[in-house]
Write a protein that holds these residues in place. Structure first.
Motif, PDB file in Angstrom:
ATOM      1  N   PRO A  13       0.682  -1.172  -0.373  1.00  0.00           N
ATOM      2  CA  PRO A  13       0.143   0.200  -0.333  1.00  0.00           C
ATOM      3  C   PRO A  13       0.882   1.334   0.554  1.00  0.00           C
ATOM      4  O   PRO A  13       1.909   1.268  -0.085  1.00  0.00           O
ATOM      5  N   THR A  61      -2.427   3.846   3.071  1.00  0.00           N
ATOM      6  CA  THR A  61      -3.402   4.218   2.493  1.00  0.00           C
ATOM      7  C   THR A  61      -3.803   2.307   1.858  1.00  0.00           C
ATOM      8  O   THR A  61      -3.027   2.443   1.100  1.00  0.00           O
ATOM      9  N   ARG A  62      -4.409   1.756   1.983  1.00  0.00           N
ATOM     10  CA  ARG A  62      -4.774   0.688   1.287  1.00  0.00           C
ATOM     11  C   ARG A  62      -5.739   0.549   0.267  1.00  0.00           C
ATOM     12  O   ARG A  62      -6.528   1.931   0.021  1.00  0.00           O
ATOM     13  N   GLN A  63      -5.795  -0.361  -0.683  1.00  0.00           N
ATOM     14  CA  GLN A  63      -6.594  -0.472  -1.655  1.00  0.00           C
ATOM     15  C   GLN A  63      -7.800   0.278  -1.322  1.00  0.00           C
ATOM     16  O   GLN A  63      -8.761   0.718  -2.517  1.00  0.00           O
ATOM     17  N   ASP A  64      -8.186  -0.604  -0.389  1.00  0.00           N
ATOM     18  CA  ASP A  64      -9.781  -0.239   0.006  1.00  0.00           C
ATOM     19  C   ASP A  64     -10.379   1.072   0.307  1.00  0.00           C
ATOM     20  O   ASP A  64     -11.151   1.052   0.832  1.00  0.00           O
ATOM     21  N   GLY A  65      -9.257   1.981   0.733  1.00  0.00           N
ATOM     22  CA  GLY A  65      -9.822   3.047   1.124  1.00  0.00           C
ATOM     23  C   GLY A  65      -9.432   3.380   2.825  1.00  0.00           C
ATOM     24  O   GLY A  65      -8.865   4.485   3.345  1.00  0.00           O
ATOM     25  N   SER A  66      -9.035   2.118   3.073  1.00  0.00           N
ATOM     26  CA  SER A  66      -8.537   2.764   4.932  1.00  0.00           C
ATOM     27  C   SER A  66      -7.405   3.287   5.162  1.00  0.00           C
ATOM     28  O   SER A  66      -6.151   2.663   4.221  1.00  0.00           O
TER      29      SER A  66
END
Length: 75
Positions: A13, A61-66
């Motif tokens: 990420p 920031t991860r791909q799922d937006g978290s």
């Protein structure tokens, strides 16, 4: 893949180094101390090639937006 390029891998990420001021704002927002933030080692592959410094906060920031925060510590 060479270790120095690991931070570019699609599964790693985004890691963004925060300024001292931005880091302090995050700590105040969540009402936590630096010691309560999860740690990331300075030699972590995701930080290789960056200008990360001990005690600096990193926003992940991860791909799922978290979004997560880590405190840079010595290896």
């Amino acid at each position: 893949m060479a270790e120095r390029e690991a931070h570019k891998h699609e599964l790693i990420p985004e890691h963004k180094l925060l300024s001292k001021e931005a880091g302090e704002e995050i700590l105040a927002q969540f009402r936590v101390s630096r010691m309560q933030i999860p740690k990331i080692k300075l030699k972590d592959a995701a930080l290789v090639g960056t200008s990360a410094k001990l005690g600096q906060l990193v926003m992940i920031t991860r791909q799922d937006g978290s979004v997560n925060y880590r405190l840079v510590v010595e290896s």
